[in-house]
Design an enzyme around this catalytic site. Structure first.
Site, PDB file in Angstrom:
ATOM      1  CE1 TYR A 160      -3.934   2.241   0.334  1.00 12.30           C
ATOM      2  CE2 TYR A 160      -2.550   3.160   2.094  1.00 12.30           C
ATOM      3  CZ  TYR A 160      -3.654   3.170   1.181  1.00 12.30           C
ATOM      4  OH  TYR A 160      -4.543   4.219   1.098  1.00 12.30           O
ATOM      5  CD1 TRP A 249       3.930  13.804  14.728  1.00  9.78           C
ATOM      6  CD2 TRP A 249       3.602  15.143  16.552  1.00  9.78           C
ATOM      7  NE1 TRP A 249       2.685  13.411  15.488  1.00  9.78           N
ATOM      8  CE2 TRP A 249       2.449  14.330  16.522  1.00  9.78           C
ATOM      9  CE3 TRP A 249       3.852  15.941  17.623  1.00  9.78           C
ATOM     10  CZ2 TRP A 249       1.499  14.401  17.512  1.00  9.78           C
ATOM     11  CZ3 TRP A 249       2.731  16.152  18.609  1.00  9.78           C
ATOM     12  CH2 TRP A 249       1.489  15.227  18.523  1.00  9.78           C
TER      13      TRP A 249
HETATM   14  N1  LIG Z   1     -10.028   5.574   4.105  1.00  9.55           N
HETATM   15  C1  LIG Z   1      -8.695   5.973   4.535  1.00  9.55           C
HETATM   16  O1  LIG Z   1      -8.558   6.007   5.802  1.00  9.55           O
HETATM   17  C2  LIG Z   1      -8.048   6.405   3.551  1.00  9.55           C
HETATM   18  C3  LIG Z   1      -6.641   7.253   4.113  1.00  9.55           C
HETATM   19  C4  LIG Z   1      -5.776   7.560   3.288  1.00  9.55           C
HETATM   20  C5  LIG Z   1      -6.103   7.411   2.177  1.00  9.55           C
HETATM   21  N2  LIG Z   1      -7.104   6.864   1.352  1.00  9.55           N
HETATM   22  C6  LIG Z   1      -7.201   6.604  -0.222  1.00  9.55           C
HETATM   23  O2  LIG Z   1      -8.598   7.346  -0.604  1.00  9.55           O
HETATM   24  C7  LIG Z   1      -9.119   6.588  -1.539  1.00  9.55           C
HETATM   25  C8  LIG Z   1     -10.600   6.214  -1.347  1.00  9.55           C
HETATM   26  O3  LIG Z   1     -10.478   5.211  -0.120  1.00  9.55           O
HETATM   27  P1  LIG Z   1     -11.742   4.866   0.556  1.00  9.55           P
HETATM   28  O4  LIG Z   1     -11.399   4.619   2.159  1.00  9.55           O
HETATM   29  O5  LIG Z   1     -12.875   5.509   0.304  1.00  9.55           O
HETATM   30  O6  LIG Z   1     -11.717   3.239   0.161  1.00  9.55           O
HETATM   31  P2  LIG Z   1     -12.980   2.218  -0.311  1.00  9.55           P
HETATM   32  O7  LIG Z   1     -12.417   0.898  -0.405  1.00  9.55           O
HETATM   33  O8  LIG Z   1     -14.029   2.439   0.514  1.00  9.55           O
HETATM   34  O9  LIG Z   1     -13.619   2.813  -1.850  1.00  9.55           O
HETATM   35  C9  LIG Z   1     -12.696   2.371  -2.884  1.00  9.55           C
HETATM   36  C10 LIG Z   1     -13.375   2.066  -4.044  1.00  9.55           C
HETATM   37  O10 LIG Z   1     -12.662   1.774  -5.255  1.00  9.55           O
HETATM   38  C11 LIG Z   1     -13.290   0.729  -5.799  1.00  9.55           C
HETATM   39  N3  LIG Z   1     -12.469  -0.210  -6.645  1.00  9.55           N
HETATM   40  C12 LIG Z   1     -11.534  -0.901  -6.217  1.00  9.55           C
HETATM   41  N4  LIG Z   1     -11.187  -1.405  -7.214  1.00  9.55           N
HETATM   42  C13 LIG Z   1     -11.425  -0.869  -8.329  1.00  9.55           C
HETATM   43  C14 LIG Z   1     -11.188  -1.054  -9.901  1.00  9.55           C
HETATM   44  N5  LIG Z   1     -10.616  -2.358 -10.383  1.00  9.55           N
HETATM   45  N6  LIG Z   1     -12.020  -0.302 -10.727  1.00  9.55           N
HETATM   46  C15 LIG Z   1     -12.795   0.487 -10.428  1.00  9.55           C
HETATM   47  N7  LIG Z   1     -13.254   0.821  -8.963  1.00  9.55           N
HETATM   48  C16 LIG Z   1     -12.417  -0.183  -7.946  1.00  9.55           C
HETATM   49  C17 LIG Z   1     -14.202   0.008  -4.812  1.00  9.55           C
HETATM   50  O11 LIG Z   1     -15.268  -0.914  -5.351  1.00  9.55           O
HETATM   51  C18 LIG Z   1     -14.676   0.984  -3.884  1.00  9.55           C
HETATM   52  O12 LIG Z   1     -15.813   1.604  -3.988  1.00  9.55           O
HETATM   53  C19 LIG Z   1      -8.336   5.612  -1.851  1.00  9.55           C
HETATM   54  O13 LIG Z   1      -7.195   5.934  -2.944  1.00  9.55           O
HETATM   55  C20 LIG Z   1      -7.489   5.224  -0.435  1.00  9.55           C
HETATM   56  O14 LIG Z   1      -6.365   4.777  -0.661  1.00  9.55           O
HETATM   57  C21 LIG Z   1      -7.967   6.203   2.007  1.00  9.55           C
END
Ligand SMILES: NC(=O)c1ccc[n+]([C@@H]2O[C@H](COP(=O)([O-])OP(=O)(O)OC[C@H]3O[C@@H](n4cnc5c(N)ncnc54)[C@H](O)[C@@H]3O)[C@@H](O)[C@H]2O)c1
Length: 249
Positions: A160, A249
């Site tokens: 990740y 930090w």
């Molecule tokens: N939730 C957190 O704490 C957090 C923190 C930092 C970064 N992020 C980033 O924010 C973004 C959203 O995260 P989230 O928490 O809403 O995740 P989530 O898992 O709730 O949503 C991700 C979505 O991506 C879709 N997806 C997965 N594979 C796919 C594919 N091959 N084609 C099309 N769609 C696909 C899934 O169906 C899902 O609805 C991501 O990039 C994640 O890495 C999230």
């Protein structure tokens, strides 16, 4: 100044739009006046043919595209771990999972930028926002996953953070490559979002964060609209880290 944050007349695509943050990205862009095409697994971001179809349908329906939010990703989380403790150890981790996460989180962003982003380059304007993570900057602190009994419950994967570091560099590559075509490309890097994690985890994460809390799912809306709109007209190649100070930090 306020009108510079407006997105009236703009057409946007948000990938992963059914997810925890994706839904808020859609709401925020719509509230600012954009027409939003919200896609999720109906458009597989790892499939060129699926994205080519989306490109054709956007061009035939709207004739333009102004904003792309590359948000779809696979993320292993303590509240929803892809693998149980033993399998989550780096030494035991699966190469299939490593490849799959790189495919969605990196190749998927590359393909969306290439196939959809080229509409922006041809048109001579637009904003691409790649969703990164604090883990694109700092390594996971595995002690956050030790519970009140002193037991490690889960290890955050290597893939990740590797994938999110790659997203930051793809952003910089494209900001440089497409700058002269009027296309801005930035990363928005969220910190951890409160989502029914165990209390002990929430408290440890909050203590590790200057603002003493995890993010709410709507905490990124302002930053997203800023990056999408003319309010950030002179910003490109940037990583906007919105993390309550977690990485300072
Ligand atoms: N939730 C957190 O704490 C957090 C923190 C930092 C970064 N992020 C980033 O924010 C973004 C959203 O995260 P989230 O928490 O809403 O995740 P989530 O898992 O709730 O949503 C991700 C979505 O991506 C879709 N997806 C997965 N594979 C796919 C594919 N091959 N084609 C099309 N769609 C696909 C899934 O169906 C899902 O609805 C991501 O990039 C994640 O890495 C999230």
């Amino acid at each position: 100044m306020d009108t510079r944050f407006r997105l009236d007349g703009k057409v946007a695509v948000v990938t992963g739009a059914n997810g925890l943050l994706g839904r808020h990205h859609v709401t925020a862009l719509e509230a600012a006046g954009a027409t939003v095409i919200a896609v999720d697994i109906d458009v597989d971001v790892t499939s060129e043919s699926s994205l080519e179809e989306l490109r054709s349908s956007i061009l035939s329906t709207y004739g333009r595209l102004d904003i792309i939010v590359n948000n779809a990703a696979v993320n292993d989380m303590v509240e929803n771990p892809v693998s149980i403790l033993e399998a989550s150890r780096f030494e035991n981790s699966s190469v299939e999972l490593f490849r799959r996460v790189l495919d969605v989180n990196v190749t998927g962003v590359y393909l969306c930028c290439r196939i959809l982003g080229s509409i922006l380059a041809e048109q001579g304007s637009g904003s691409i926002i790649n969703i990164g993570s604090t883990y694109g900057t700092v390594a996971p602190n595995q002690s956050l996953y030790i519970n009140e009994q002193g037991e490690q419950t889960f290890f955050k994967s290597a893939v990740y953070p590797v994938s999110k570091g790659a997203v930051r560099m793809l952003t910089r590559f494209l900001a440089s490559y497409w700058g002269h075509r009027g296309v801005r490309v930035n990363t928005l890097s969220p910190g951890g979002v409160a989502n029914n994690q165990p209390d002990w985890f929430y408290e440890q994460y909050a203590k590790s964060t200057p603002l003493r809390r995890m993010a709410e799912a709507n905490d990124y809306e302002g930053a997203l609209v800023f990056l999408a709109s003319d309010a950030s007209a002179y910003l490109t190649g940037h990583d906007l880290v919105v993390d309550g100070g977690y990485t300072i930090w």
